[in-house]
Write an enzyme that holds these catalytic residues in place. Structure first.
Site, short mmCIF file in Angstrom:
data_model
loop_
_atom_site.label_atom_id
_atom_site.label_comp_id
_atom_site.label_asym_id
_atom_site.label_seq_id
_atom_site.Cartn_x
_atom_site.Cartn_y
_atom_site.Cartn_z
N ASN A 160 -5.55 4.84 -0.86
CA ASN A 160 -4.24 4.18 -0.98
C ASN A 160 -3.28 5.20 -1.56
O ASN A 160 -3.52 5.70 -2.66
CB ASN A 160 -4.37 2.96 -1.92
CG ASN A 160 -3.03 2.38 -2.30
OD1 ASN A 160 -2.07 2.45 -1.53
ND2 ASN A 160 -2.94 1.82 -3.48
N GLY A 161 -2.23 5.53 -0.83
CA GLY A 161 -1.26 6.52 -1.32
C GLY A 161 -0.86 7.45 -0.20
O GLY A 161 -1.04 7.11 0.98
N GLU A 183 19.55 -12.80 -3.47
CA GLU A 183 18.12 -13.14 -3.44
C GLU A 183 17.84 -14.18 -2.34
O GLU A 183 16.83 -14.08 -1.64
CB GLU A 183 17.71 -13.64 -4.84
CG GLU A 183 16.27 -14.11 -4.98
CD GLU A 183 15.23 -13.07 -4.63
OE1 GLU A 183 15.55 -11.90 -4.43
OE2 GLU A 183 14.05 -13.46 -4.50
N HIS A 229 37.33 -9.84 2.74
CA HIS A 229 37.53 -8.42 3.00
C HIS A 229 36.66 -7.92 4.15
O HIS A 229 36.46 -6.72 4.29
CB HIS A 229 37.24 -7.61 1.73
CG HIS A 229 38.17 -7.95 0.59
ND1 HIS A 229 39.49 -7.59 0.58
CD2 HIS A 229 37.97 -8.68 -0.54
CE1 HIS A 229 40.06 -8.04 -0.53
NE2 HIS A 229 39.16 -8.72 -1.21
N LYS A 255 3.12 -6.24 -0.33
CA LYS A 255 3.53 -6.76 -1.63
C LYS A 255 3.99 -5.66 -2.58
O LYS A 255 4.99 -5.79 -3.25
CB LYS A 255 2.35 -7.53 -2.24
CG LYS A 255 2.67 -8.21 -3.55
CD LYS A 255 3.43 -9.47 -3.32
CE LYS A 255 3.85 -10.14 -4.61
NZ LYS A 255 5.05 -10.97 -4.40
N ARG A 283 -1.48 -6.41 0.22
CA ARG A 283 -1.04 -5.02 0.07
C ARG A 283 -0.81 -4.31 1.41
O ARG A 283 -0.30 -3.20 1.46
CB ARG A 283 -2.07 -4.22 -0.74
CG ARG A 283 -2.34 -4.79 -2.11
CD ARG A 283 -3.37 -3.97 -2.84
NE ARG A 283 -2.88 -2.65 -3.15
CZ ARG A 283 -2.20 -2.34 -4.24
NH1 ARG A 283 -1.96 -3.27 -5.14
NH2 ARG A 283 -1.78 -1.11 -4.44
N GLU A 286 13.35 -11.79 4.95
CA GLU A 286 12.01 -11.22 4.95
C GLU A 286 10.95 -12.16 5.52
O GLU A 286 9.97 -11.70 6.09
CB GLU A 286 11.61 -10.64 3.59
CG GLU A 286 11.33 -11.61 2.49
CD GLU A 286 10.97 -10.91 1.18
OE1 GLU A 286 10.40 -9.82 1.20
OE2 GLU A 286 11.26 -11.50 0.12
N TRP A 304 -1.66 -0.53 5.12
CA TRP A 304 -0.23 -0.61 5.46
C TRP A 304 0.12 0.78 5.95
O TRP A 304 0.10 1.75 5.20
CB TRP A 304 0.60 -0.99 4.23
CG TRP A 304 2.04 -1.22 4.56
CD1 TRP A 304 2.59 -2.36 5.08
CD2 TRP A 304 3.12 -0.30 4.39
NE1 TRP A 304 3.94 -2.19 5.25
CE2 TRP A 304 4.30 -0.93 4.83
CE3 TRP A 304 3.21 1.01 3.92
CZ2 TRP A 304 5.55 -0.32 4.81
CZ3 TRP A 304 4.46 1.64 3.89
CH2 TRP A 304 5.61 0.96 4.34
N CYS A 310 -1.88 0.28 0.30
CA CYS A 310 -3.06 -0.27 0.96
C CYS A 310 -3.94 -0.90 -0.12
O CYS A 310 -3.68 -0.73 -1.30
CB CYS A 310 -3.83 0.83 1.66
SG CYS A 310 -2.80 1.74 2.83
O1 M6R Z 1 6.64 -5.09 -7.45
P1 M6R Z 1 8.13 -4.89 -7.50
O2 M6R Z 1 8.83 -5.97 -8.21
O3 M6R Z 1 8.49 -3.54 -8.07
O4 M6R Z 1 8.59 -4.89 -6.00
C1 M6R Z 1 9.92 -4.65 -5.63
C2 M6R Z 1 10.18 -5.07 -4.20
O5 M6R Z 1 9.35 -4.37 -3.33
C3 M6R Z 1 9.96 -6.57 -4.00
O6 M6R Z 1 10.71 -7.32 -4.89
C4 M6R Z 1 10.31 -6.97 -2.56
O7 M6R Z 1 11.67 -6.86 -2.36
C5 M6R Z 1 9.81 -8.39 -2.26
N1 M6R Z 1 9.21 -8.44 -0.95
C6 M6R Z 1 10.88 -9.41 -2.28
O8 M6R Z 1 10.43 -10.68 -1.99
#
Ligand code: M6R
Length: 612
Positions: free
Chosen positions: A100-101, A485, A508, A607, A27, A492, A74, A2
């Site tokens: 947050n947590g 990727e 496969h 994020k 966030r 997403e 969140w 959050c």
């Molecule tokens: O902040 P981080 O790089 O540790 O985050 C890891 C993942 O949560 C982040 O890369 C997530 O997969 C993104 N939404 C991808 O676009």
């Protein structure tokens, strides 16, 4: 997961906190709320949905006051709703909290508090904490700071919290463990936030609160102590962040701006680190471990999501050039195995945010077992660089779009530099090869600029496949993590089901999915696996699949087979991931826009994932 913002000082607090929440909305955006104190008492406004919904809801309410705190959520414990929105209040409504947590032992604490007559108004873990603080204050007859300190000793989990007391309108109390917190130091005012973005336009002087620290903040003073009651002397640091970095700068979305920023962000990432004419790589952040690097048995890379994909690219590069065995692990799996880690291991933890809970836990475990930890992180001062023994910042600048773009290419750039650096130190690369690779690496930002010029063609391809229900991304070698990727980006932000696969693995299993409805995106550039990828393309075409191929400029072979081709400039295989990723980012972006999706804030995501 959050976002939190607090203000105490001489200005009207509402606009500062509201604007701060908008900056932190990446966030989490399930609900938002603000508590503000003035002579009339404490007003709390909260609303399910985005910060804009809160703004509208509170439009005609009393929002005056020079002390306030706000939260953007969140959801973890309790569905997104008005009643589960923060701030939450104590039983007597005197105290309020934003958090947050996660308070992991909330259920037992709640049971105990209910038996003592407490009534709860929400389903959250956070509300339990503020009731606990109230209870301790009542029993111990202490001031609020001491009650918060004692309560935090009883909770397990992660937190960044701010607490207000409507009967003590001259103070805020803040504390952190495992969730980020920055305190902005102004003249006659203080700011508190999950990151520096809500603070930057008021002051550049900040303090990063450490885990297990608690702060008593008044408008003129700040007292920081540890939970064991030892008073600390916090270090004031100067922010490098600039306000314009937080704005869209004429682009429709942050994601698009961040895609287009990549020539610049990669240049920033390499600045002062490569010397092509001399054939030299310099990485100040890890140089004191150079002797260790010459003798290590293996490297373990831990990360999540997009950062894990960067780790897979790193595996190819480090093994190819430095000849050190590399294992790439999902941090969330690694932390719950019983992995064999020794003092001879180097663990590279990759994270854009530097706050990902699973990656942090993996670091802690590897550290306990004696490994040396290198962090690759984008956010300066975040927890992961602080937990690491050494590291390299990616310098990509703030990434606000939830879908990671420029952070990924900057992570790959750092891993490329690390691979060359280790190769140089170990003598596994010739000087002439290094000079030639570094000379080419230096020109990669210009080649990315050229790759971005395919935007119009990519938009046309996006229009053709935007209504697909599934999509397959295939690549070989370092094209495989690029395929992963590409698939992650598409799912997403556009909510189309997508899979990334090594191209040779298609036969496969996934080949069963291929029909005329199925777009298959191939990374089909001219490199060592080119011929083999061509065979895989033929297998798809034989089953009437729709082929979209990322090809090297001037390619003629793939063009004969593919339905659509998107060209990228020719480059050494080492740099393929940096270039081939660009059209895939644009493809996902345009598909998501055409489908009317919220590109920067996709549903259910946040994020930084600061919970398990
Ligand atoms: O902040 P981080 O790089 O540790 O985050 C890891 C993942 O949560 C982040 O890369 C997530 O997969 C993104 N939404 C991808 O676009």
């Amino acid at each position: 997961m959050c976002g939190i913002v607090g203000y105490i000082g001489y200005r009207e607090a509402w606009p500062i906190v509201l604007k701060g929440l908008k900056r932190l909305e990446y966030r989490g955006y399930d609900s938002a709320g603000i508590a503000i104190i003035n002579e009339g008492g404490q007003n709390i406004y909260k609303k399910v949905g985005k910060v804009a919904a809160l703004e509208e809801f509170a439009e005609s309410q009393d929002k005056t006051g020079t002390i306030a705190m706000g939260h953007t959520r969140w959801a973890t414990h309790g569905v997104p709703s008005d009643r589960n929105s923060h701030p939450h209040t104590s039983n007597n409504n005197k105290l309020s909290i934003i958090h947050n947590g996660i308070i992991e032992n909330y259920a037992t604490l709640k049971e105990e508090l209910i038996s003592r007559g407490h009534e709860f108004k929400s389903d959250t873990d956070t509300e339990v904490l503020i009731h606990l603080i109230e209870e301790i204050q009542k029993i111990e007859q202490t001031d609020l700071l001491e009650a918060v300190r004692l309560a935090l000793k009883e909770v397990t989990g992660a937190y960044a919290i701010v607490i207000m007391d409507r009967e003590n309108p001259d103070q805020l109390i803040a504390a952190r463990k495992g969730s980020p917190m920055v305190i902005g130091v102004g003249k006659g005012e203080y700011f508190i936030a999950s990151d520096a973005t809500p603070i930057i336009e008021y002051t550049k002087n900040v303090i990063y609160l450490n885990d297990h620290e608690i702060a008593l903040v008044t408008k003129d003073d700040l007292l920081v102590k540890r939970l064991d009651n030892v008073v600390q002397s916090p270090l004031i640091q100067e922010l490098e962040l600039k306000l314009e970095m937080l704005e869209k700068g004429g682009f429709d979305h942050f994601m698009l701006k961040e895609i287009y920023e990549q020539p610049r962000s990669i240049r920033d990432c390499m600045r002062g680190r490569i010397y092509p004419e001399e054939g030299k790589v310099q990485l100040g952040g890890i140089k004191e471990f150079v002797e260790k690097l010459k003798n290590i048995d293996r490297i373990i890379i831990v990360a999540c999501g997009t950062s894990w994909h960067a780790g897979l690219v790193g595996e190819y590069l480090i093994e190819e050039y430095a000849r050190i065995p590399v294992e790439v692990e999902y941090a969330s799996e690694f932390r719950y195995r019983n992995p064999i880690i020794t003092e001879k291991d180097v663990v590279i933890a990759i994270s854009q945010s530097g706050e990902t809970a699973d990656t942090m836990a993996a670091i802690e475990m590897a550290k306990e077992r004696g490994a040396t930890i290198f962090g690759i992180c984008n956010v300066a001062g975040a927890s992961i660089p602080r937990l690491s023994h050494a590291g390299v910042y990616t310098h990509a600048g703030p990434e606000i779009g939830v879908a990671s773009t420029k952070a990924f290419t900057a992570q790959v750039t750092v891993l490329t530099l690390m691979a060359f650096y280790m190769a140089q130190q170990k003598g596994t690369i010739t000087q002439s090869k290094l000079i030639s690779l570094l000379t080419e690496l230096d020109s990669i930002p210009d080649k990315i600029q050229i790759a971005l010029e395919s935007n119009d063609i990519i938009k046309e391809v996006a229009a053709k496949i935007k209504d697909s229900r599934n999509c397959l991304f295939l690549g070989r070698g370092s094209g495989f993590p690029v395929a992963l990727e590409g698939a992650l980006k598409l799912k997403e932000i556009s909510y189309i089901h997508a899979e990334g696969y090594p191209a040779a693995e298609m036969k496969h299993g996934p080949i069963a999915l291929i029909d005329e409805e199925m777009p298959v995106v191939f990374i089909a550039t001219q490199n060592s696996s080119y011929e083999k990828v061509i065979s895989n393309i033929q297998e798809v075409k034989a089953r009437k699949g729709k082929v979209i191929a990322i090809v090297t400029k001037g390619d003629t072979e793939v063009k004969k087979m593919a339905d659509y081709c998107i060209e990228i400039p020719d480059a050494d295989e080492a740099f393929l991931p940096l270039l081939a990723t660009i059209p895939l980012q644009l493809l996902s972006y345009h598909i998501a826009v055409m489908r009317g999706c919220n590109v920067d804030q996709p549903r259910n995501l946040a994020k930084s994932v600061t919970v398990e």
